[in-house]
Design an enzyme around this catalytic site. Structure first.
Site, PDB file in Angstrom:
ATOM      1  N   PRO A   2      41.108  40.381  37.116  1.00  0.00           N
ATOM      2  CA  PRO A   2      42.554  40.175  37.049  1.00  0.00           C
ATOM      3  C   PRO A   2      43.281  41.511  36.941  1.00  0.00           C
ATOM      4  O   PRO A   2      43.045  42.271  36.015  1.00  0.00           O
ATOM      5  CB  PRO A   2      42.764  39.341  35.777  1.00  0.00           C
ATOM      6  N   GLU A   3      44.123  41.787  37.906  1.00  0.00           N
ATOM      7  CA  GLU A   3      44.964  42.971  37.860  1.00  0.00           C
ATOM      8  C   GLU A   3      46.405  42.474  37.711  1.00  0.00           C
ATOM      9  O   GLU A   3      46.620  41.305  37.417  1.00  0.00           O
ATOM     10  CB  GLU A   3      44.754  43.812  39.129  1.00  0.00           C
ATOM     11  N   LYS A  61      48.028  45.146  32.728  1.00  0.00           N
ATOM     12  CA  LYS A  61      47.129  43.997  32.693  1.00  0.00           C
ATOM     13  C   LYS A  61      47.124  43.320  31.330  1.00  0.00           C
ATOM     14  O   LYS A  61      46.322  42.420  31.090  1.00  0.00           O
ATOM     15  CB  LYS A  61      45.713  44.439  33.071  1.00  0.00           C
ATOM     16  N   ARG A 130      32.184  36.774  30.874  1.00  0.00           N
ATOM     17  CA  ARG A 130      31.541  38.056  30.558  1.00  0.00           C
ATOM     18  C   ARG A 130      32.042  38.710  29.276  1.00  0.00           C
ATOM     19  O   ARG A 130      31.630  39.810  28.947  1.00  0.00           O
ATOM     20  CB  ARG A 130      31.694  39.022  31.741  1.00  0.00           C
ATOM     21  N   ARG A 287      31.953  52.180  40.222  1.00  0.00           N
ATOM     22  CA  ARG A 287      32.384  50.985  40.937  1.00  0.00           C
ATOM     23  C   ARG A 287      32.357  51.310  42.425  1.00  0.00           C
ATOM     24  O   ARG A 287      31.644  52.221  42.815  1.00  0.00           O
ATOM     25  CB  ARG A 287      33.761  50.512  40.471  1.00  0.00           C
TER      26      ARG A 287
END
Length: 299
Positions: A2-3, A61, A130, A287
């Site tokens: 989610p950004e 965020k 997570r 990433r």
DNA sequence: CTTTCGCCCTGAGTGC
DNA sequence: TGCACTCAGGGCGAAA
């Protein structure tokens, strides 16, 4: 994942349900869901129960819901306090009927029960596979501009959809930093709300290589990049955000549609929508970066 | 000061 | 079929 757009979709969904509602019960099923909370001032559940919620706010965020003053410890927190939420990678805030059972769905870490003056009884579930996400009770502090933000949000730059976003300050930061431009985009102190997906998308749109040193961008190019950031965040917001799997959903459990509109992120080997060159993926900052090797050249 | 690195975590996917 | 391994990555604090 989610950004900014995804978090804003959640905030908008939460607003009508929680604004004005009183917290009637709080159940924490997994303590890892409240790692942001400072237990020294009392437990998350104790401090939240009985409080009335105001309209949800967001920066970058982070989402927070300011609370009406606590009659018990009013003096301790002059600017008040708020429930703070960060969704991490897989966090979800979901509206549920008051009778819905948390054990009937996976990864429900926290349940907050509310009584809304019009809507009546309802519940908010915080689900998080997570457990990178977290909730907290946090104190509000007043900024120079006069708005109140949680202490954990204080160090963030405003986000590019904020009317008070400092364009000149951001461009100045780019002009000074020798690090890769994508690193600056992901630095929430320089600009908040941008994560890996929208950084790659904005850089693709502006035809900038993610590892281009920030200070090597021309002023015009930097300004174009900021424009593309705003554009892609705005488009994604209208589409309800980006969902790859069931991980990102709005407060009603529905996925967003923006994944269909991605031009670079997650498209390794597929043709660049502009020139047909296969998109490449490289490792960057633990990433991935996705870009068009033909149009996004390192100068 | 800047920059890098490791850690937190679970489920889906991959290779043998 | 089963097992070991890799990958996804935001934020933060420690280390360089």
């Amino acid at each position: 994942m989610p950004e900014l757009p995804e978090v804003e979709v959640v905030r908008l969904g939460l607003a009508p349900a929680v604004t004005g509602a009183v917290v009637t019960a709080v159940d924490v099923f997994d303590e890892r869901a409240i790692t942001r909370h400072d237990h020294a001032r009392g437990s998350f559940a104790d401090r939240l129960t009985g409080r009335r919620m105001r309209a949800p706010q967001r920066r970058g965020k982070f989402i927070w819901i300011p609370l009406d003053p606590d009659p018990v410890v009013e003096a301790a927190t002059p600017a008040g306090d708020a429930v703070l939420a960060h969704l991490g990678m897989t966090g979800q805030l979901l509206l549920r009927e008051a009778w819905a059972r948390p054990e009937d769905e996976p990864h429900v870490r926290v349940r907050v029960e509310l009584r809304h003056p019009q809507a009546g009884e309802l519940a908010v579930f915080f689900r998080d596979q997570r457990t990178f996400g977290s909730l907290a009770l946090d104190e509000l502090v007043t900024t120079d501009a006069g708005d109140a933000v949680p202490t954990q949000v204080r160090h963030l730059a405003r986000d590019p959809l904020d009317p008070l976003f400092d364009d000149r300050g951001f461009l100045a930061a780019l002009a000074v930093k020798r690090s890769a431009v994508k690193r600056v985009l992901l630095d929430q102190r320089a600009i908040s709300g941008v994560g890996n997906i929208y950084a790659d998308e904005a850089l693709w749109a502006a035809r900038i290589h993610p590892e281009q040193p920030a200070n090597r961008l021309s002023r015009a190019k930097a300004r174009m990049l900021l424009g593309e950031i705003r554009l892609v965040l705005g488009k994604a917001l209208i589409e309800g955000g980006t969902s790859f799997d069931a991980q990102y959903v709005n407060v009603n459990g529905q996925a967003g549609y923006f994944a269909h509109s991605l031009n670079a992120y997650g498209r390794e080997g597929k043709p660049c929508p502009r020139c047909g060159t296969p998109i490449v993926r490289v490792s960057f900052m633990n990433r991935s970066s996705h870009f068009c090797p033909k149009e996004q050249r390192l100068r």
